[in-house]
Design a protein around this motif. Structure first.
Motif, PDB file in Angstrom:
ATOM      1  N   MET A   4     -15.969  29.908   5.678  1.00 35.36           N
ATOM      2  CA  MET A   4     -15.391  28.689   5.715  1.00 35.36           C
ATOM      3  C   MET A   4     -15.730  28.016   4.635  1.00 35.36           C
ATOM      4  O   MET A   4     -14.797  27.045   4.055  1.00 35.36           O
ATOM      5  CB  MET A   4     -15.386  27.877   7.065  1.00 35.36           C
ATOM      6  N   GLN A  66      -3.590  28.693  12.069  1.00 29.19           N
ATOM      7  CA  GLN A  66      -3.526  29.611  13.088  1.00 29.19           C
ATOM      8  C   GLN A  66      -4.003  31.248  12.704  1.00 29.19           C
ATOM      9  O   GLN A  66      -4.785  31.926  13.647  1.00 29.19           O
ATOM     10  CB  GLN A  66      -2.092  29.891  13.459  1.00 29.19           C
ATOM     11  N   ILE A  67      -4.032  31.407  11.526  1.00 29.02           N
ATOM     12  CA  ILE A  67      -4.323  32.938  11.176  1.00 29.02           C
ATOM     13  C   ILE A  67      -6.117  32.637  10.931  1.00 29.02           C
ATOM     14  O   ILE A  67      -6.444  33.884  11.158  1.00 29.02           O
ATOM     15  CB  ILE A  67      -3.779  33.639   9.918  1.00 29.02           C
ATOM     16  N   ILE A  68      -6.349  31.669  10.399  1.00 26.15           N
ATOM     17  CA  ILE A  68      -7.801  31.460  10.534  1.00 26.15           C
ATOM     18  C   ILE A  68      -8.464  31.539  11.970  1.00 26.15           C
ATOM     19  O   ILE A  68      -9.655  32.110  12.208  1.00 26.15           O
ATOM     20  CB  ILE A  68      -8.345  30.236   9.887  1.00 26.15           C
ATOM     21  N   LEU A  69      -7.813  30.728  13.050  1.00 29.92           N
ATOM     22  CA  LEU A  69      -8.448  30.772  14.306  1.00 29.92           C
ATOM     23  C   LEU A  69      -8.072  31.931  15.046  1.00 29.92           C
ATOM     24  O   LEU A  69      -8.592  32.127  16.187  1.00 29.92           O
ATOM     25  CB  LEU A  69      -8.049  29.503  14.996  1.00 29.92           C
ATOM     26  N   ALA A  70      -7.237  32.715  14.643  1.00 32.58           N
ATOM     27  CA  ALA A  70      -7.145  34.205  15.151  1.00 32.58           C
ATOM     28  C   ALA A  70      -7.978  34.990  15.042  1.00 32.58           C
ATOM     29  O   ALA A  70      -8.199  35.956  15.640  1.00 32.58           O
ATOM     30  CB  ALA A  70      -5.807  34.621  14.618  1.00 32.58           C
ATOM     31  N   ARG A  71      -9.117  34.657  14.201  1.00 30.03           N
ATOM     32  CA  ARG A  71     -10.205  35.459  13.727  1.00 30.03           C
ATOM     33  C   ARG A  71     -11.340  35.163  14.562  1.00 30.03           C
ATOM     34  O   ARG A  71     -11.382  34.035  15.314  1.00 30.03           O
ATOM     35  CB  ARG A  71     -10.450  35.090  12.443  1.00 30.03           C
ATOM     36  N   PRO A  72     -12.373  35.800  14.566  1.00 27.36           N
ATOM     37  CA  PRO A  72     -13.435  35.545  15.496  1.00 27.36           C
ATOM     38  C   PRO A  72     -14.358  34.394  14.912  1.00 27.36           C
ATOM     39  O   PRO A  72     -15.384  34.553  14.442  1.00 27.36           O
ATOM     40  CB  PRO A  72     -14.378  36.832  15.722  1.00 27.36           C
ATOM     41  N   ILE A  73     -13.832  33.263  14.904  1.00 30.35           N
ATOM     42  CA  ILE A  73     -14.584  31.921  14.216  1.00 30.35           C
ATOM     43  C   ILE A  73     -14.206  30.922  15.423  1.00 30.35           C
ATOM     44  O   ILE A  73     -13.245  30.787  16.025  1.00 30.35           O
ATOM     45  CB  ILE A  73     -13.483  31.573  13.006  1.00 30.35           C
ATOM     46  N   ARG A  74     -15.467  30.454  15.617  1.00 32.61           N
ATOM     47  CA  ARG A  74     -15.473  29.163  16.367  1.00 32.61           C
ATOM     48  C   ARG A  74     -14.940  28.003  15.684  1.00 32.61           C
ATOM     49  O   ARG A  74     -15.067  27.759  14.622  1.00 32.61           O
ATOM     50  CB  ARG A  74     -16.988  28.807  16.705  1.00 32.61           C
ATOM     51  N   ARG A  75     -14.165  27.127  16.516  1.00 33.07           N
ATOM     52  CA  ARG A  75     -13.518  25.924  15.794  1.00 33.07           C
ATOM     53  C   ARG A  75     -14.622  25.129  15.102  1.00 33.07           C
ATOM     54  O   ARG A  75     -14.525  24.630  14.395  1.00 33.07           O
ATOM     55  CB  ARG A  75     -12.833  25.204  17.087  1.00 33.07           C
TER      56      ARG A  75
ATOM     57  N   LEU B  53      -2.687  33.680  22.184  1.00 35.84           N
ATOM     58  CA  LEU B  53      -3.638  33.686  21.312  1.00 35.84           C
ATOM     59  C   LEU B  53      -4.435  32.465  21.471  1.00 35.84           C
ATOM     60  O   LEU B  53      -5.504  32.331  20.700  1.00 35.84           O
ATOM     61  CB  LEU B  53      -2.912  33.330  19.886  1.00 35.84           C
ATOM     62  N   PHE B  55      -3.938  29.583  21.255  1.00 33.33           N
ATOM     63  CA  PHE B  55      -3.645  28.127  20.211  1.00 33.33           C
ATOM     64  C   PHE B  55      -3.289  26.912  21.080  1.00 33.33           C
ATOM     65  O   PHE B  55      -3.268  25.869  20.765  1.00 33.33           O
ATOM     66  CB  PHE B  55      -2.579  28.479  19.103  1.00 33.33           C
ATOM     67  N   LEU B  73     -14.424  35.087  21.377  1.00 33.41           N
ATOM     68  CA  LEU B  73     -14.687  35.602  20.262  1.00 33.41           C
ATOM     69  C   LEU B  73     -14.547  37.187  20.323  1.00 33.41           C
ATOM     70  O   LEU B  73     -14.183  37.789  19.285  1.00 33.41           O
ATOM     71  CB  LEU B  73     -15.677  35.114  19.739  1.00 33.41           C
ATOM     72  N   ARG B  76     -10.978  37.616  20.134  1.00 30.90           N
ATOM     73  CA  ARG B  76     -10.694  37.505  18.655  1.00 30.90           C
ATOM     74  C   ARG B  76     -11.141  38.615  17.832  1.00 30.90           C
ATOM     75  O   ARG B  76     -10.268  38.881  16.769  1.00 30.90           O
ATOM     76  CB  ARG B  76     -11.152  36.280  18.290  1.00 30.90           C
ATOM     77  N   ALA B  77     -12.121  39.128  18.009  1.00 31.32           N
ATOM     78  CA  ALA B  77     -12.662  40.401  17.255  1.00 31.32           C
ATOM     79  C   ALA B  77     -11.893  41.412  17.107  1.00 31.32           C
ATOM     80  O   ALA B  77     -11.843  42.474  16.232  1.00 31.32           O
ATOM     81  CB  ALA B  77     -14.025  40.630  17.498  1.00 31.32           C
ATOM     82  N   TYR B  81      -3.092  39.202  14.009  1.00 28.64           N
ATOM     83  CA  TYR B  81      -1.952  38.333  14.295  1.00 28.64           C
ATOM     84  C   TYR B  81      -1.310  38.080  13.069  1.00 28.64           C
ATOM     85  O   TYR B  81      -1.814  37.895  12.133  1.00 28.64           O
ATOM     86  CB  TYR B  81      -2.686  36.972  14.707  1.00 28.64           C
ATOM     87  N   PRO B  83       1.849  35.535  11.948  1.00 24.94           N
ATOM     88  CA  PRO B  83       2.592  34.234  12.418  1.00 24.94           C
ATOM     89  C   PRO B  83       4.198  34.526  11.639  1.00 24.94           C
ATOM     90  O   PRO B  83       4.315  35.171  10.614  1.00 24.94           O
ATOM     91  CB  PRO B  83       1.918  33.172  11.820  1.00 24.94           C
ATOM     92  N   HIS B 101     -10.073  37.443   4.430  1.00 21.20           N
ATOM     93  CA  HIS B 101      -9.497  37.923   6.020  1.00 21.20           C
ATOM     94  C   HIS B 101     -10.385  39.205   6.483  1.00 21.20           C
ATOM     95  O   HIS B 101     -10.600  39.254   7.587  1.00 21.20           O
ATOM     96  CB  HIS B 101      -8.015  38.173   6.200  1.00 21.20           C
ATOM     97  N   LEU B 104     -13.304  37.472   7.294  1.00 21.01           N
ATOM     98  CA  LEU B 104     -13.458  36.762   8.621  1.00 21.01           C
ATOM     99  C   LEU B 104     -13.222  37.604   9.925  1.00 21.01           C
ATOM    100  O   LEU B 104     -13.767  37.180  10.853  1.00 21.01           O
ATOM    101  CB  LEU B 104     -12.038  35.806   8.559  1.00 21.01           C
TER     102      LEU B 104
END
Lengths: 239, 304
Positions: A4, A66-75, B53, B55, B73, B76-77, B81, B83, B101, B104
């Motif tokens: 990040m 959205q595509i960042i938080l769809a990854r295994p990343i904590r907010r 998801l 959101f 998580l 998510r792993a 996705y 959009p 990505h 990530l």
């Protein structure tokens, strides 16, 4: 979180407009720092605002979040990545501005046949450290505003906060509301504490009341940012 | 795998107009199943996907994926996705975007460049495109790179929102093929799309949403698949003979102008049996196709 941070730096330094603006500001700050290293480098809030503006809100409005938080990343990791990114970028700015300042201080007089001044590296180092210490708080405030405001409104909100907190005690005093004036003064001291970094960096009042308030304010704004951001919803339509 | 229970979501409030986007949606999606979300604009499809998801937080009801909340998580792993709105970092090159990505998603940095190139190849993006900034990409190229990032690390769960929107026929076929590949390796796919022929080709089941509610479901594949409508085309003037042959073979068939014969079949195997019956009656079959006629679900009073 490292990813990040990397992403933030890429976004900021990938924009020629931002790099150019930062370059101009670094020159201006450097010119001032040549005369007064500690005084000029400490309060460089304009450059910080430029670096930090819209740090979260631009990702939200652009839809990248959205595509960042769809990854295994904590907010919280996303948020701290932005925060650390701001500080690194601003630290880089301070280094470049100091470089200009040192060059102007030592080389410019020689061009005109005079002896160059002492670079006074400790003063520059203290100036950079003071600038970063101030940035820790201002970046936390900007980050907090950016978690719920749109576009670059975070910068506007910071200046409004500054203005309001500075004016409130004076206005209350003018209205002869002594209690309100005291409250406003205390509130300002706690939300935007002023620390004499020059003294602190010389080892004086390191654990003083002001540094304590400053630390609480930094942690408080960061905690607020995490709280707001963790509760925030993201959508791009109601289809 | 995915269990949605009585999900409700309302937008707006206070001073704004309140819009109930989801109203008590319940749904179960099995592991390895491909489910299409269809319905008119404003039906709540994207809202449902956003809840799946994590959101959006529902006002009521719950979403569980493998027993976990959608923003866990561990979920998510395993998630990919794509959009509908491709809000990527436009200053990044395609290669840097995919590498980012990859990392990530938990991939090793050292493997990033190789995996980015492989992902681009999967969506038939030229290697040269990886060196260009995303700002210079056409809509079709953005769709492709969006699909490529969703497929990185072969996710178990795929959520795709209009993945073929704005792409040319080659792009549509490419999306279909990549989805069929993901399906073949056992991925669970939730597809939100208005492209009904593609939904029919890929999905095992469709869920029709209207005004925030699930108003119909149809199984397209498997033992419980719904009857399909088949259309045979025979030479003009031979439709009656074809209908007679089909009736003798136990099909309910009716002629439809210009050599067309319409019949209902219970599955894809039945179409082959129908074609055989017509050919054995000495009537040439010029074309045979089957359709679920998903458009019918959109019509007022249709099966929706």
């Amino acid at each position: 979180m490292i990813e990040m941070v990397r992403r933030f730096l890429r976004q900021r330094f990938g924009s020629a407009a931002i790099v150019t603006a930062l370059g101009v500001l670094a020159l201006m700050t450097g010119a001032q720092a040549a005369a007064n290293p500690e005084g000029a480098l400490g309060p460089g809030i304009l450059a910080l605002a430029l670096v930090a503006a819209g740090s979260v809100s631009r990702d939200v409005s652009g839809g990248a979040i959205q595509i960042i938080l769809a990854r295994p990343i904590r907010r919280a990791s996303y948020l701290f990545g932005r925060y650390v990114g701001i500080l690194i970028a601003y630290g880089g700015f301070l280094l470049v501005a100091s470089g200009f300042g040192i060059a102007l201080r030592t080389l410019l007089p020689r061009l005109f046949g005079a002896a160059g001044a002492d670079p006074d590296l400790p003063a520059f180092a203290r100036g950079i450290a003071a600038g970063l210490a101030n940035a820790l708080l201002f970046a936390a405030i900007l980050l907090f505003f950016s978690t719920f405001l749109r576009g670059y409104a975070d910068v506007l909100a910071l200046f409004v906060l500054f203005g309001a907190l500075s004016a409130l005690p004076t206005v209350a005093a003018q209205l002869r509301k002594a209690d309100l004036a005291r409250f406003a003064e205390r509130f300002r001291e706690n939300v935007l504490p002023e620390v004499d970094w020059s003294a602190v960096l010389r080892g004086q009042r390191v654990l003083g009341e002001a540094t304590g308030r400053w630390a609480v304010a930094v942690v408080g704004f960061l905690a607020l940012a995490v709280f707001v951001f963790s509760r925030r919803e993201f959508t791009y339509g109601q289809d | 795998m995915i269990v949605v229970t009585q999900l409700s979501k309302t937008y707006g409030g206070l001073l704004g107009r309140r819009v109930k986007a989801l109203d008590g949606v319940s749904l179960e999606i099995r592991r390895g199943e491909t489910v299409g979300l269809i319905g008119p604009n404003g039906a709540g499809k994207t809202t449902l996907l956003s809840c799946l998801l994590g959101f959006l937080r529902p006002d009521a009801g719950s979403v569980r994926i493998g027993g976990l909340p959608p923003d866990d998580l561990a979920v998510r792993a395993r998630t990919g996705y794509m959009p509908e709105r491709l809000g990527f970092d436009r200053d990044l090159t395609g290669g840097a975007f995919l590498e980012q990505h990859w990392r990530l998603a938990g991939g090793a940095s050292a493997e990033g460049p190789r995996e980015a190139a492989a992902a681009a190849a999967r969506v038939e993006l030229e290697a040269a495109a990886l060196g260009r900034k995303l700002a210079k990409y056409s809509r079709g190229m953005l769709q492709r790179i969006g699909l490529a990032q969703a497929l990185l690390r072969d996710p178990e769960l795929l959520f795709l929102d209009e993945p073929a929107s704005g792409t040319d026929p080659n792009g549509i076929a490419l999306v279909r093929n990549r989805l069929l590949e993901a399906k073949a390796r056992g991925a669970t796919i939730v597809l939100n799309s208005h492209q009904l022929p593609e939904v029919e080709r890929v999905c095992d089941r469709v869920v029709f949403l209207s005004a925030g509610r699930v108003t119909a479901e149809r199984t397209l594949r498997g033992e419980a698949s719904a009857p399909r409508r088949a259309m045979l085309r025979v030479p003009p003037g031979r439709a009656e003979a074809a209908c007679a042959a089909l009736a003798a073979a136990g099909f309910a068939a009716a002629p439809e102008g210009d050599g067309g014969v319409r019949l209902d079949v219970s599955g894809e195997d039945e179409i082959a049996r129908a074609v055989r019956a017509v050919v054995l009656a000495d009537v040439p079959v010029l074309e045979a196709r089957a359709s679920m006629d998903l458009e019918e679900m959109f019509r007022p009073g249709g099966s929706a």
